[in-house]
Write a protein that holds these residues in place. Structure first.
Motif, PDB file in Angstrom:
ATOM      1  N   LEU A 159      10.635  -4.511  -6.988  1.00  0.00           N
ATOM      2  CA  LEU A 159      10.151  -3.157  -6.696  1.00  0.00           C
ATOM      3  C   LEU A 159      10.677  -2.108  -7.669  1.00  0.00           C
ATOM      4  N   GLY A 160      11.846  -2.338  -8.224  1.00  0.00           N
ATOM      5  CA  GLY A 160      12.518  -1.293  -8.989  1.00  0.00           C
ATOM      6  C   GLY A 160      13.349  -0.460  -8.023  1.00  0.00           C
ATOM      7  N   ARG A 161      14.363   0.193  -8.545  1.00  0.00           N
ATOM      8  CA  ARG A 161      15.329   0.904  -7.692  1.00  0.00           C
ATOM      9  C   ARG A 161      14.681   1.973  -6.819  1.00  0.00           C
ATOM     10  N   GLU A 162      13.809   2.786  -7.404  1.00  0.00           N
ATOM     11  CA  GLU A 162      13.218   3.908  -6.662  1.00  0.00           C
ATOM     12  C   GLU A 162      12.359   3.417  -5.491  1.00  0.00           C
ATOM     13  N   LYS A 163      11.482   2.465  -5.748  1.00  0.00           N
ATOM     14  CA  LYS A 163      10.623   1.954  -4.675  1.00  0.00           C
ATOM     15  C   LYS A 163      11.426   1.140  -3.668  1.00  0.00           C
ATOM     16  N   GLU A 199       0.829  -1.211   0.000  1.00  0.00           N
ATOM     17  CA  GLU A 199       0.000   0.000   0.000  1.00  0.00           C
ATOM     18  C   GLU A 199       0.863   1.261   0.000  1.00  0.00           C
ATOM     19  N   ASP A 200       1.881   1.295   0.867  1.00  0.00           N
ATOM     20  CA  ASP A 200       2.735   2.487   0.987  1.00  0.00           C
ATOM     21  C   ASP A 200       3.473   2.796  -0.311  1.00  0.00           C
ATOM     22  N   LEU A 201       3.925   1.756  -0.997  1.00  0.00           N
ATOM     23  CA  LEU A 201       4.722   1.958  -2.207  1.00  0.00           C
ATOM     24  C   LEU A 201       3.882   1.905  -3.482  1.00  0.00           C
ATOM     25  N   LEU A 202       2.565   1.787  -3.300  1.00  0.00           N
ATOM     26  CA  LEU A 202       1.641   1.728  -4.443  1.00  0.00           C
ATOM     27  C   LEU A 202       2.067   0.647  -5.444  1.00  0.00           C
ATOM     28  N   LEU A 203       2.295  -0.554  -4.931  1.00  0.00           N
ATOM     29  CA  LEU A 203       2.736  -1.655  -5.792  1.00  0.00           C
ATOM     30  C   LEU A 203       1.586  -2.153  -6.650  1.00  0.00           C
ATOM     31  N   SER A 204       1.936  -2.611  -7.823  1.00  0.00           N
ATOM     32  CA  SER A 204       0.944  -3.218  -8.706  1.00  0.00           C
ATOM     33  C   SER A 204       0.564  -4.585  -8.151  1.00  0.00           C
ATOM     34  N   VAL A 205      -0.509  -5.154  -8.662  1.00  0.00           N
ATOM     35  CA  VAL A 205      -0.934  -6.493  -8.262  1.00  0.00           C
ATOM     36  C   VAL A 205       0.184  -7.486  -8.579  1.00  0.00           C
ATOM     37  N   SER A 206       0.814  -7.311  -9.718  1.00  0.00           N
ATOM     38  CA  SER A 206       1.897  -8.199 -10.124  1.00  0.00           C
ATOM     39  C   SER A 206       3.069  -8.125  -9.144  1.00  0.00           C
ATOM     40  N   ASP A 257      20.585 -12.721  -1.907  1.00  0.00           N
ATOM     41  CA  ASP A 257      19.592 -13.266  -2.844  1.00  0.00           C
ATOM     42  C   ASP A 257      18.233 -12.617  -2.635  1.00  0.00           C
ATOM     43  N   ARG A 258      17.807 -12.572  -1.396  1.00  0.00           N
ATOM     44  CA  ARG A 258      16.477 -12.064  -1.076  1.00  0.00           C
ATOM     45  C   ARG A 258      16.342 -10.574  -1.418  1.00  0.00           C
ATOM     46  N   TYR A 259      17.304  -9.775  -1.006  1.00  0.00           N
ATOM     47  CA  TYR A 259      17.157  -8.334  -1.204  1.00  0.00           C
ATOM     48  C   TYR A 259      17.453  -7.916  -2.640  1.00  0.00           C
TER      49      TYR A 259
END
Length: 139
Positions: free
Chosen positions: A89-93, A41-48, A80-82
């Motif tokens: 997420l992409g670099r910015e998010k 929610e905070d990062l406005l992530l897409s469903v994907s 691996d995880r991060y």
């Protein structure tokens, strides 16, 4: 002689498995200590993106599945995880994620530091004990 060798081998095995479980516990904390719904929610992530994060969090449902991957390099889970989270997420998010959930620090470094906390505390307590013992003997 055989008994000594077997005892040493068992000790080594148990020592290793204890260390492995510490890494696994850090791995589980990296999932359980974060409210992933809030992240989405905070990062406005897409469903994907949300689905990919959930899938990543469910990748190793138990110690055995995690251990099959990380048996020879238990500390590799962090990178691996991060790296995977950054890819999703992409670099910015990902930068916002680190800022919000890890106070701007690299999560890999946070968990690297955590693994040494016990060692530092044990040494510190030992030092205090020695100092107190010396004080008692000087009185």
């Amino acid at each position: 002689m055989k008994k000594i060798v077997i005892a040493l081998m068992l000790t080594g095995t148990f020592g290793l498995s204890f260390a492995q479980s510490d890494y696994y516990n850090d791995y589980r904390r990296s999932i359980n200590d974060v409210n992933w719904q809030s992240v989405a929610e905070d990062l406005l992530l897409s469903v994907s993106q949300t689905n990919q994060l959930n899938s990543l969090n469910d990748r190793y449902r138990d110690y055995d599945s995690w251990n099959r991957t990380y048996v020879s390099h238990p500390d590799r889970w962090r990178e691996d995880r991060y790296n995977e989270i950054e890819r999703i997420l992409g670099r910015e998010k990902y930068t916002k994620f680190k800022k919000n959930y890890y106070k701007g620090q690299n999560p890999v470094a946070v968990y690297n530091r955590n693994k040494n906390n016990d060692k530092k505390n044990k040494g510190h307590k030992n030092k205090e004990y020695k100092m107190n013992r010396e004080k008692r003997h000087h009185h």
